[in-house]
Design a protein around this motif. Structure first.
Motif, PDB file in Angstrom:
ATOM      1  N   ALA A   5       0.830  -1.209   0.000  1.00 12.93           N
ATOM      2  CA  ALA A   5       0.000   0.000   0.000  1.00 12.93           C
ATOM      3  C   ALA A   5       0.864   1.259   0.000  1.00 12.93           C
ATOM      4  CB  ALA A   5      -0.935  -0.005   1.206  1.00 12.93           C
ATOM      5  N   LYS A   6       1.980   1.241   0.731  1.00 17.46           N
ATOM      6  CA  LYS A   6       2.889   2.389   0.759  1.00 17.46           C
ATOM      7  C   LYS A   6       3.548   2.611  -0.607  1.00 17.46           C
ATOM      8  CE  LYS A   6       4.019   2.201   5.660  1.00 17.46           C
ATOM      9  NZ  LYS A   6       5.056   1.913   6.665  1.00 17.46           N
ATOM     10  N   VAL A   7       3.947   1.523  -1.245  1.00 19.56           N
ATOM     11  CA  VAL A   7       4.551   1.632  -2.581  1.00 19.56           C
ATOM     12  C   VAL A   7       3.518   2.173  -3.560  1.00 19.56           C
ATOM     13  CG1 VAL A   7       5.512   0.325  -4.522  1.00 19.56           C
ATOM     14  CG2 VAL A   7       6.295  -0.146  -2.192  1.00 19.56           C
ATOM     15  N   PHE A   8       2.304   1.639  -3.503  1.00 17.98           N
ATOM     16  CA  PHE A   8       1.224   2.086  -4.368  1.00 17.98           C
ATOM     17  C   PHE A   8       0.966   3.576  -4.175  1.00 17.98           C
ATOM     18  CE2 PHE A   8      -3.391   2.360  -5.382  1.00 17.98           C
ATOM     19  CZ  PHE A   8      -3.343   1.914  -6.689  1.00 17.98           C
ATOM     20  N   ASP A   9       0.917   4.022  -2.915  1.00 20.10           N
ATOM     21  CA  ASP A   9       0.705   5.437  -2.608  1.00 20.10           C
ATOM     22  C   ASP A   9       1.853   6.288  -3.147  1.00 20.10           C
ATOM     23  OD1 ASP A   9      -0.669   7.638  -1.375  1.00 20.10           O
ATOM     24  OD2 ASP A   9       0.860   7.587   0.200  1.00 20.10           O
ATOM     25  N   THR A  10       3.064   5.787  -3.043  1.00 18.79           N
ATOM     26  CA  THR A  10       4.239   6.505  -3.552  1.00 18.79           C
ATOM     27  C   THR A  10       4.161   6.665  -5.068  1.00 18.79           C
ATOM     28  OG1 THR A  10       5.593   5.671  -1.740  1.00 18.79           O
ATOM     29  CG2 THR A  10       6.758   6.492  -3.678  1.00 18.79           C
ATOM     30  N   ASP A  45     -12.654  -8.343   0.152  1.00 18.01           N
ATOM     31  CA  ASP A  45     -11.531  -8.215   1.089  1.00 18.01           C
ATOM     32  C   ASP A  45     -10.199  -7.994   0.386  1.00 18.01           C
ATOM     33  OD1 ASP A  45     -13.068  -8.442   3.340  1.00 18.01           O
ATOM     34  OD2 ASP A  45     -12.824 -10.617   3.500  1.00 18.01           O
ATOM     35  N   ASN A  46     -10.020  -8.544  -0.812  1.00 18.99           N
ATOM     36  CA  ASN A  46      -8.748  -8.425  -1.515  1.00 18.99           C
ATOM     37  C   ASN A  46      -8.464  -7.011  -1.981  1.00 18.99           C
ATOM     38  OD1 ASN A  46      -8.267 -11.167  -1.228  1.00 18.99           O
ATOM     39  ND2 ASN A  46      -9.355 -11.649  -3.107  1.00 18.99           N
ATOM     40  N   SER A  47      -9.495  -6.198  -2.147  1.00 17.90           N
ATOM     41  CA  SER A  47      -9.286  -4.855  -2.698  1.00 17.90           C
ATOM     42  C   SER A  47      -9.092  -3.794  -1.625  1.00 17.90           C
ATOM     43  CB  SER A  47     -10.477  -4.469  -3.573  1.00 17.90           C
ATOM     44  OG  SER A  47     -11.629  -4.271  -2.768  1.00 17.90           O
ATOM     45  N   LYS A  48      -9.439  -4.087  -0.396  1.00 19.59           N
ATOM     46  CA  LYS A  48      -9.489  -3.047   0.629  1.00 19.59           C
ATOM     47  C   LYS A  48      -8.139  -2.383   0.889  1.00 19.59           C
ATOM     48  CE  LYS A  48     -13.542  -4.725   2.979  1.00 19.59           C
ATOM     49  NZ  LYS A  48     -14.099  -5.337   4.154  1.00 19.59           N
ATOM     50  N   ASP A  49      -7.070  -3.157   0.989  1.00 21.26           N
ATOM     51  CA  ASP A  49      -5.783  -2.587   1.373  1.00 21.26           C
ATOM     52  C   ASP A  49      -5.272  -1.563   0.372  1.00 21.26           C
ATOM     53  OD1 ASP A  49      -5.632  -4.117   3.710  1.00 21.26           O
ATOM     54  OD2 ASP A  49      -4.958  -5.838   2.541  1.00 21.26           O
ATOM     55  N   LEU A  50      -5.288  -1.899  -0.905  1.00 17.49           N
ATOM     56  CA  LEU A  50      -4.785  -0.958  -1.909  1.00 17.49           C
ATOM     57  C   LEU A  50      -5.759   0.183  -2.154  1.00 17.49           C
ATOM     58  CD1 LEU A  50      -3.188  -3.335  -4.541  1.00 17.49           C
ATOM     59  CD2 LEU A  50      -2.054  -1.934  -2.829  1.00 17.49           C
ATOM     60  N   LEU A  51      -7.044  -0.098  -2.119  1.00 14.04           N
ATOM     61  CA  LEU A  51      -8.017   0.943  -2.408  1.00 14.04           C
ATOM     62  C   LEU A  51      -8.185   1.940  -1.271  1.00 14.04           C
ATOM     63  CD1 LEU A  51     -10.723  -1.015  -4.392  1.00 14.04           C
ATOM     64  CD2 LEU A  51      -8.953   0.488  -5.246  1.00 14.04           C
ATOM     65  N   LEU A  52      -7.668   1.609  -0.096  1.00 12.31           N
ATOM     66  CA  LEU A  52      -7.692   2.583   0.993  1.00 12.31           C
ATOM     67  C   LEU A  52      -6.856   3.804   0.633  1.00 12.31           C
ATOM     68  CD1 LEU A  52      -7.377   0.299   4.145  1.00 12.31           C
ATOM     69  CD2 LEU A  52      -9.382   1.584   3.388  1.00 12.31           C
ATOM     70  N   GLN A  53      -5.874   3.609  -0.242  1.00 12.34           N
ATOM     71  CA  GLN A  53      -5.010   4.708  -0.673  1.00 12.34           C
ATOM     72  C   GLN A  53      -5.657   5.553  -1.768  1.00 12.34           C
ATOM     73  OE1 GLN A  53      -2.225   5.129   1.079  1.00 12.34           O
ATOM     74  NE2 GLN A  53      -2.781   3.287   2.186  1.00 12.34           N
ATOM     75  N   LEU A  54      -6.717   5.041  -2.363  1.00 12.90           N
ATOM     76  CA  LEU A  54      -7.367   5.707  -3.485  1.00 12.90           C
ATOM     77  C   LEU A  54      -8.446   6.655  -2.984  1.00 12.90           C
ATOM     78  CD1 LEU A  54      -7.197   5.618  -6.560  1.00 12.90           C
ATOM     79  CD2 LEU A  54      -8.892   3.809  -6.537  1.00 12.90           C
ATOM     80  N   SER A  55      -8.451   7.879  -3.499  1.00  9.48           N
ATOM     81  CA  SER A  55      -9.451   8.862  -3.092  1.00  9.48           C
ATOM     82  C   SER A  55     -10.803   8.505  -3.702  1.00  9.48           C
ATOM     83  CB  SER A  55      -9.041  10.255  -3.565  1.00  9.48           C
ATOM     84  OG  SER A  55      -9.099  10.321  -4.983  1.00  9.48           O
ATOM     85  N   GLN A  56     -11.858   9.098  -3.166  1.00 14.28           N
ATOM     86  CA  GLN A  56     -13.195   8.877  -3.720  1.00 14.28           C
ATOM     87  C   GLN A  56     -13.255   9.356  -5.167  1.00 14.28           C
ATOM     88  OE1 GLN A  56     -15.764   7.164  -2.287  1.00 14.28           O
ATOM     89  NE2 GLN A  56     -16.687   7.335  -4.303  1.00 14.28           N
ATOM     90  N   GLU A  57     -12.517  10.417  -5.464  1.00 13.08           N
ATOM     91  CA  GLU A  57     -12.456  10.918  -6.840  1.00 13.08           C
ATOM     92  C   GLU A  57     -11.838   9.871  -7.764  1.00 13.08           C
ATOM     93  OE1 GLU A  57     -10.447  14.544  -9.440  1.00 13.08           O
ATOM     94  OE2 GLU A  57     -10.334  14.599  -7.251  1.00 13.08           O
ATOM     95  N   GLY A  58     -10.799   9.204  -7.305  1.00 11.19           N
ATOM     96  CA  GLY A  58     -10.169   8.147  -8.089  1.00 11.19           C
ATOM     97  C   GLY A  58     -11.108   6.978  -8.332  1.00 11.19           C
ATOM     98  N   ILE A  59     -11.845   6.607  -7.307  1.00 12.22           N
ATOM     99  CA  ILE A  59     -12.827   5.521  -7.439  1.00 12.22           C
ATOM    100  C   ILE A  59     -13.907   5.925  -8.431  1.00 12.22           C
ATOM    101  CG2 ILE A  59     -14.633   4.255  -6.204  1.00 12.22           C
ATOM    102  CD1 ILE A  59     -12.754   4.313  -3.737  1.00 12.22           C
ATOM    103  N   ASP A  60     -14.391   7.157  -8.313  1.00 16.12           N
ATOM    104  CA  ASP A  60     -15.422   7.648  -9.241  1.00 16.12           C
ATOM    105  C   ASP A  60     -14.902   7.672 -10.679  1.00 16.12           C
ATOM    106  OD1 ASP A  60     -17.130   7.943  -7.089  1.00 16.12           O
ATOM    107  OD2 ASP A  60     -16.799  10.111  -6.899  1.00 16.12           O
ATOM    108  N   ASP A  61     -13.633   8.044 -10.859  1.00 16.31           N
ATOM    109  CA  ASP A  61     -13.033   8.058 -12.196  1.00 16.31           C
ATOM    110  C   ASP A  61     -13.014   6.660 -12.804  1.00 16.31           C
ATOM    111  OD1 ASP A  61     -12.607  10.779 -12.106  1.00 16.31           O
ATOM    112  OD2 ASP A  61     -10.469  10.624 -11.643  1.00 16.31           O
ATOM    113  N   LEU A  62     -12.650   5.665 -12.007  1.00 23.72           N
ATOM    114  CA  LEU A  62     -12.630   4.286 -12.510  1.00 23.72           C
ATOM    115  C   LEU A  62     -14.025   3.808 -12.879  1.00 23.72           C
ATOM    116  CD1 LEU A  62     -10.027   2.616 -10.140  1.00 23.72           C
ATOM    117  CD2 LEU A  62      -9.767   3.107 -12.574  1.00 23.72           C
ATOM    118  N   LYS A  63     -15.012   4.169 -12.066  1.00 28.92           N
ATOM    119  CA  LYS A  63     -16.402   3.794 -12.376  1.00 28.92           C
ATOM    120  C   LYS A  63     -16.862   4.472 -13.671  1.00 28.92           C
ATOM    121  CE  LYS A  63     -17.897   2.777  -7.674  1.00 28.92           C
ATOM    122  NZ  LYS A  63     -18.790   3.155  -6.570  1.00 28.92           N
TER     123      LYS A  63
END
Length: 96
Positions: free
Chosen positions: A8-13, A51-69
């Motif tokens: 998650a830290k690498v992903f955030d970086t 459950d598999n998506s929670k750790d990485l997606l915690l780093q993603l903003s709501q705007e990022g989630i909305d963009d993917l949708k």
């Protein structure tokens, strides 16, 4: 061994690298089958109950989630598959 927190830290970086928020144009030609699969994978990955998506997606903003949708919906719209995708979603939900 690398932990989920480390990933998650690498992903955030990586998401913090300058220029990562810049828009890019992608000319993509894929089959309708792959549009449906891509949409399913995006939505399944963004599912809060997954459950598999929670750790990485915690780093993603709501705007990022909305963009993917939005990307998922745009792909379905351009392929003319919105109605079929909705019917498949209803069908798969009734099987659970």
């Amino acid at each position: 061994m690398i932990t989920t927190n480390d990933v998650a830290k690498v992903f955030d970086t990586v998401l913090s690298i300058p220029g990562m928020s810049e828009l890019v144009k992608i000319d993509l030609k894929i089959s309708r089958k792959n549009v449906l699969l891509l949409s399913h994978v995006i939505n399944k990955g963004l599912d809060k109950d997954n459950d598999n998506s929670k750790d990485l997606l915690l780093q993603l903003s709501q705007e990022g989630i909305d963009d993917l949708k939005t990307i998922s919906a745009d792909c379905l719209h351009k392929a003319g598959l919105i109605e079929l995708n909705e019917k498949l979603s209803v069908l798969s939900a009734s099987c659970k």
